[in-house]
Design a protein around this motif. Structure first.
Motif, mmCIF file in Angstrom:
data_model
loop_
_atom_site.group_PDB
_atom_site.id
_atom_site.type_symbol
_atom_site.label_atom_id
_atom_site.label_comp_id
_atom_site.label_asym_id
_atom_site.label_seq_id
_atom_site.Cartn_x
_atom_site.Cartn_y
_atom_site.Cartn_z
ATOM 1 N N GLY A 30 0.827 -1.212 0.000
ATOM 2 C CA GLY A 30 0.000 0.000 0.000
ATOM 3 C C GLY A 30 0.860 1.260 0.000
ATOM 4 N N ASN A 31 1.904 1.290 0.849
ATOM 5 C CA ASN A 31 2.827 2.449 0.850
ATOM 6 C C ASN A 31 3.519 2.565 -0.491
ATOM 7 O OD1 ASN A 31 4.319 1.304 3.912
ATOM 8 N ND2 ASN A 31 2.757 2.899 3.706
ATOM 9 N N ALA A 32 3.920 1.413 -1.020
ATOM 10 C CA ALA A 32 4.666 1.410 -2.284
ATOM 11 C C ALA A 32 3.786 2.022 -3.373
ATOM 12 C CB ALA A 32 5.082 -0.006 -2.660
ATOM 13 N N ARG A 33 2.507 1.730 -3.315
ATOM 14 C CA ARG A 33 1.606 2.321 -4.312
ATOM 15 C C ARG A 33 1.566 3.847 -4.151
ATOM 16 N NH1 ARG A 33 -4.377 3.027 -4.345
ATOM 17 N NH2 ARG A 33 -5.035 3.246 -6.505
ATOM 18 N N THR A 34 1.502 4.303 -2.912
ATOM 19 C CA THR A 34 1.512 5.749 -2.683
ATOM 20 C C THR A 34 2.791 6.368 -3.250
ATOM 21 O OG1 THR A 34 0.198 5.469 -0.694
ATOM 22 C CG2 THR A 34 1.424 7.517 -0.874
ATOM 23 N N GLU A 269 9.074 -9.395 -10.789
ATOM 24 C CA GLU A 269 9.723 -8.306 -11.524
ATOM 25 C C GLU A 269 9.280 -6.964 -10.950
ATOM 26 O OE1 GLU A 269 11.963 -8.562 -14.139
ATOM 27 O OE2 GLU A 269 11.837 -10.525 -13.171
ATOM 28 N N PRO A 270 10.227 -6.074 -10.654
ATOM 29 C CA PRO A 270 9.822 -4.757 -10.145
ATOM 30 C C PRO A 270 8.872 -4.041 -11.108
ATOM 31 C CG PRO A 270 12.211 -4.863 -10.549
ATOM 32 C CD PRO A 270 11.679 -6.249 -10.696
ATOM 33 N N LEU A 271 9.094 -4.220 -12.389
ATOM 34 C CA LEU A 271 8.236 -3.541 -13.357
ATOM 35 C C LEU A 271 6.806 -4.092 -13.342
ATOM 36 C CD1 LEU A 271 8.527 -1.295 -15.369
ATOM 37 C CD2 LEU A 271 9.094 -2.986 -17.111
ATOM 38 N N ALA A 272 6.692 -5.385 -13.074
ATOM 39 C CA ALA A 272 5.351 -5.979 -12.985
ATOM 40 C C ALA A 272 4.651 -5.451 -11.743
ATOM 41 C CB ALA A 272 5.452 -7.506 -12.933
ATOM 42 N N VAL A 273 5.399 -5.345 -10.648
ATOM 43 C CA VAL A 273 4.816 -4.829 -9.408
ATOM 44 C C VAL A 273 4.382 -3.375 -9.632
ATOM 45 C CG1 VAL A 273 5.303 -4.253 -6.993
ATOM 46 C CG2 VAL A 273 6.178 -6.397 -7.964
ATOM 47 N N ALA A 274 5.244 -2.611 -10.304
ATOM 48 C CA ALA A 274 4.912 -1.204 -10.547
ATOM 49 C C ALA A 274 3.685 -1.088 -11.451
ATOM 50 C CB ALA A 274 6.102 -0.481 -11.171
ATOM 51 N N ALA A 275 3.649 -1.869 -12.532
ATOM 52 C CA ALA A 275 2.503 -1.770 -13.449
ATOM 53 C C ALA A 275 1.230 -2.185 -12.717
ATOM 54 C CB ALA A 275 2.728 -2.646 -14.680
ATOM 55 N N TYR A 276 1.356 -3.191 -11.879
ATOM 56 C CA TYR A 276 0.177 -3.661 -11.152
ATOM 57 C C TYR A 276 -0.322 -2.572 -10.190
ATOM 58 C CZ TYR A 276 -3.005 -6.645 -8.630
ATOM 59 O OH TYR A 276 -4.152 -7.162 -8.086
ATOM 60 N N LEU A 277 0.614 -2.024 -9.403
ATOM 61 C CA LEU A 277 0.210 -1.004 -8.427
ATOM 62 C C LEU A 277 -0.292 0.268 -9.115
ATOM 63 C CD1 LEU A 277 3.022 -1.381 -5.725
ATOM 64 C CD2 LEU A 277 0.683 -2.277 -5.654
ATOM 65 N N ALA A 296 4.117 6.396 -16.547
ATOM 66 C CA ALA A 296 4.025 7.827 -16.208
ATOM 67 C C ALA A 296 3.217 8.562 -17.280
ATOM 68 C CB ALA A 296 5.408 8.436 -16.063
ATOM 69 N N GLY A 297 3.488 8.227 -18.545
ATOM 70 C CA GLY A 297 2.781 8.886 -19.642
ATOM 71 C C GLY A 297 1.276 8.679 -19.558
ATOM 72 N N GLU A 298 0.876 7.531 -19.041
ATOM 73 C CA GLU A 298 -0.558 7.199 -18.980
ATOM 74 C C GLU A 298 -1.218 7.661 -17.685
ATOM 75 O OE1 GLU A 298 0.489 3.022 -21.259
ATOM 76 O OE2 GLU A 298 -0.066 3.022 -19.154
ATOM 77 N N PHE A 299 -0.403 8.185 -16.779
ATOM 78 C CA PHE A 299 -0.935 8.479 -15.446
ATOM 79 C C PHE A 299 -1.905 9.656 -15.439
ATOM 80 C CE2 PHE A 299 -1.041 10.534 -11.363
ATOM 81 C CZ PHE A 299 -1.352 9.459 -10.553
ATOM 82 N N ASP A 300 -2.990 9.481 -14.710
ATOM 83 C CA ASP A 300 -3.965 10.558 -14.562
ATOM 84 C C ASP A 300 -4.801 10.263 -13.308
ATOM 85 O OD1 ASP A 300 -5.927 12.461 -14.762
ATOM 86 O OD2 ASP A 300 -6.429 12.028 -16.856
ATOM 87 N N PHE A 301 -4.848 11.217 -12.393
ATOM 88 C CA PHE A 301 -5.658 10.989 -11.190
ATOM 89 C C PHE A 301 -7.123 10.751 -11.541
ATOM 90 C CE2 PHE A 301 -2.212 12.943 -8.627
ATOM 91 C CZ PHE A 301 -2.085 11.894 -7.728
ATOM 92 N N GLY A 302 -7.559 11.341 -12.664
ATOM 93 C CA GLY A 302 -8.946 11.168 -13.095
ATOM 94 C C GLY A 302 -9.309 9.712 -13.356
ATOM 95 N N LYS A 303 -8.300 8.867 -13.570
ATOM 96 C CA LYS A 303 -8.576 7.437 -13.828
ATOM 97 C C LYS A 303 -8.682 6.624 -12.538
ATOM 98 C CE LYS A 303 -5.866 7.209 -18.129
ATOM 99 N NZ LYS A 303 -4.642 6.607 -18.688
ATOM 100 N N ILE A 304 -8.265 7.239 -11.422
ATOM 101 C CA ILE A 304 -8.276 6.489 -10.160
ATOM 102 C C ILE A 304 -9.651 6.612 -9.514
ATOM 103 C CG2 ILE A 304 -7.214 6.259 -7.870
ATOM 104 C CD1 ILE A 304 -4.643 7.271 -9.012
ATOM 105 N N GLY A 305 -10.234 5.460 -9.219
ATOM 106 C CA GLY A 305 -11.574 5.467 -8.638
ATOM 107 C C GLY A 305 -11.532 5.760 -7.140
ATOM 108 N N ARG A 306 -12.677 6.111 -6.619
ATOM 109 C CA ARG A 306 -12.761 6.355 -5.171
ATOM 110 C C ARG A 306 -12.801 5.047 -4.411
ATOM 111 N NH1 ARG A 306 -16.659 10.888 -2.979
ATOM 112 N NH2 ARG A 306 -15.901 9.761 -1.175
ATOM 113 N N ALA A 307 -13.309 3.997 -5.084
ATOM 114 C CA ALA A 307 -13.389 2.690 -4.422
ATOM 115 C C ALA A 307 -11.966 2.167 -4.208
ATOM 116 C CB ALA A 307 -14.179 1.732 -5.292
ATOM 117 N N PRO A 308 -11.766 1.408 -3.149
ATOM 118 C CA PRO A 308 -10.407 0.945 -2.865
ATOM 119 C C PRO A 308 -9.833 0.055 -3.962
ATOM 120 C CG PRO A 308 -11.938 0.326 -1.100
ATOM 121 C CD PRO A 308 -12.750 0.961 -2.171
ATOM 122 N N ALA A 309 -8.550 0.230 -4.218
ATOM 123 C CA ALA A 309 -7.844 -0.662 -5.138
ATOM 124 C C ALA A 309 -7.623 -1.985 -4.404
ATOM 125 C CB ALA A 309 -6.506 -0.046 -5.505
ATOM 126 N N HIS A 310 -7.880 -3.081 -5.089
ATOM 127 C CA HIS A 310 -7.698 -4.396 -4.459
ATOM 128 C C HIS A 310 -6.418 -5.042 -4.924
ATOM 129 C CE1 HIS A 310 -12.155 -5.229 -3.345
ATOM 130 N NE2 HIS A 310 -11.618 -4.218 -2.720
#
Ligand code: GLU
Length: 456
Positions: A30-34, A269-277, A296-310
């Motif tokens: 969870g921290n790593a995702r943050t 793979e760190p990259l798999a963990v990163a893509a997953y998170l 990073a290029g695809e990142f947008d807060f607008g895509k993150i839902g309010r519901a918890p990520a599982h």
């Protein structure tokens, strides 16, 4: 101090974010995702990512955990533009505190923990929320406590009004600070609790956006008041919610607290963990990526839902395999053990093996299919008859087709009856990488020996 303007506002924009872990344990997923969301946001906007070690809690913070944080972030591929530790910045927090004191925003309190606890149970008995009663603001009460020689702890006096902000994930958030206790900023022993140092640093480091877990939403209301009391415009906020697993509470807790170190030790793979998170809890599909830059290029807060990520470990496993299947040789070659044995052919071999990998560590075993020794499994006489028809080298991907066609014409074997005995003889296994690609790499000498039932 002048603050950098937040991205998205008019004029010059500087995106500056910070990841602020407390070194009181290992980084969990969870921290790593943050950390990752902060990093991706900074990269997307050409901004800066700072690492701030929140080690004001001297009793629980350790150097070992701090070192582990650096190691884990590096493993994930997240580099920081600057880092600092709160323990080295105490003078700044004192200065901020004195400003709040001078402007009457803090007040001394003298209740013991036991007294506060008693107050809370009285409130609970009357079904009232556990909000501090501000008894210390009463001059007579305060004098009595002072006369007893008690040491004060200090609370910030909330405005008891509505605090509003536009959260990048949650939209408009409104919290009435009348529903909260005045937060304690300084303990009776003089130690700072998290709330004020964080604000003082965010101001001093010109943080444009605070990106953190949703468990901090209530803190944000209080902290916005503290920013303003210190004469600073609050930064933007994004609160991301998180939950381990799709199951019940206990499972969720266990999975959500998996450490990044465990994932690394598990060979992911760190990259798999990163893509997953980066993708769970968003409107994007969970698909592999070759670089953090793509994420990073695809990142947008607008895509993150309010519901918890599982966080579901089986999904991460699957993404790990898919990631390996698209990773170029350059991305793995330093970690592959087979380096020396295959100089010159490394890339070719990697491309043949990668579709069969679920963990990078499987590559060593698969490499043995090429370099040997393989103990062939011989079923019937097909292998021996096929040996007699082996074409001369040089071989390429077309050699397999030409050879097996000749074997089929000679023996009448077709389909599984043709290919299965050849696979068993050449690899000693039921399944594996594509034979037409393996054959040229195995080479004629080893192929011939294996067809003859010899270990090679
Ligand atoms: N040290 C705090 C935590 O780990 C930081 C929260 C924040 O980002 O402000 O929860």
């Amino acid at each position: 101090m002048a603050r950098a303007r937040a991205a998205g506002e008019s004029g010059m924009t500087t995106t500056r974010v910070r990841f602020a872990p407390s070194p009181t344990g290992l980084l969990h997923v969870g921290n790593a995702r943050t950390a990752l969301l902060n990093w991706l946001f900074a990269k997307k906007h050409g901004g800066q990512f700072l690492l701030r070690i929140d080690d004001t809690d001297a009793a629980r913070s350790t150097k070992e955990f701090e070192t582990a944080i650096y190691r884990d972030l590096e493993w994930l591929g997240l580099s920081w533009d600057a880092s600092d530790r709160q323990a080295g910045r105490l003078a700044k927090y004192s200065a901020a505190f004195y400003r709040l004191q001078a402007s009457g925003h803090v007040y001394p309190c003298y209740e013991t923990e036991a007294e506060l606890e008693r107050q809370r149970s009285l409130l609970a008995a009357r079904k009232l929320p556990p909000i501090y009663n501000r008894a210390a603001l009463d001059p007579a009460t305060r004098q009595k406590w002072e006369a007893e020689g008690r040491d004060p702890h200090w609370r910030f006096k909330l405005s008891r009004s509505k605090v509003r902000w536009t959260d990048l994930v949650r939209g408009t958030v409104e919290i009435d600070t009348a529903t909260m206790s005045d937060p304690v900023l300084v303990r009776a022993d003089g130690a700072f609790l998290y709330t004020l140092p964080s604000v003082a640093d965010d101001i001093d480091m010109a943080i444009s956006h605070v990106v953190r877990g949703e468990d901090h939403v209530t803190n944000t209301a209080a902290q916005i008041e503290i920013f303003r009391a210190l004469g600073a415009e609050p930064p933007g906020f994004a609160h991301c919610s998180w939950r381990g697993g799709a199951g019940g509470e206990a499972l969720s807790k266990r999975l959500g607290s998996l450490s990044l170190a465990q994932l690394r030790d598990d060979g992911l793979e760190p990259l798999a963990v990163a893509a997953y998170l980066a993708k769970i809890g968003t409107s994007d599909a969970v698909e592999p990526r070759q670089t953090l830059g793509e994420l990073a290029g695809e990142f947008d807060f607008g895509k993150i839902g309010r519901a918890p990520a599982h966080f579901v470990p089986e999904e991460l496993d699957l993404l790990n395999a898919k990631t390996l299947h698209i990773l170029p040789y350059a991305a793995v070659k330093d970690r592959l053990r087979f380096h020396d044995e295959v100089i010159g052919q490394g890339e070719e071999i990697w491309n043949v093996l990668r579709p069969n990998l679920t963990r990078l560590s499987d590559a060593g075993d698969l490499l043995k299919l090429i370099t040997g020794p393989v103990t062939p499994l011989i079923e019937g006489d097909l292998a021996a008859r096929a040996a007699a028809l082996l074409p001369p080298e040089p071989w390429d991907e077309a050699s397999w087709g030409a050879w097996t066609k000749a074997v089929s014409a000679q023996t009448g074997a077709k389909g599984k009856a043709l290919f299965h005995p050849l696979r068993l003889a050449l690899t000693g296994a039921e399944h594996g990488p594509e034979l037409k690609k393996l054959l040229p790499l195995i080479g004629r000498a080893r192929t011939l020996a294996r067809l003859e039932g010899k270990s090679a």
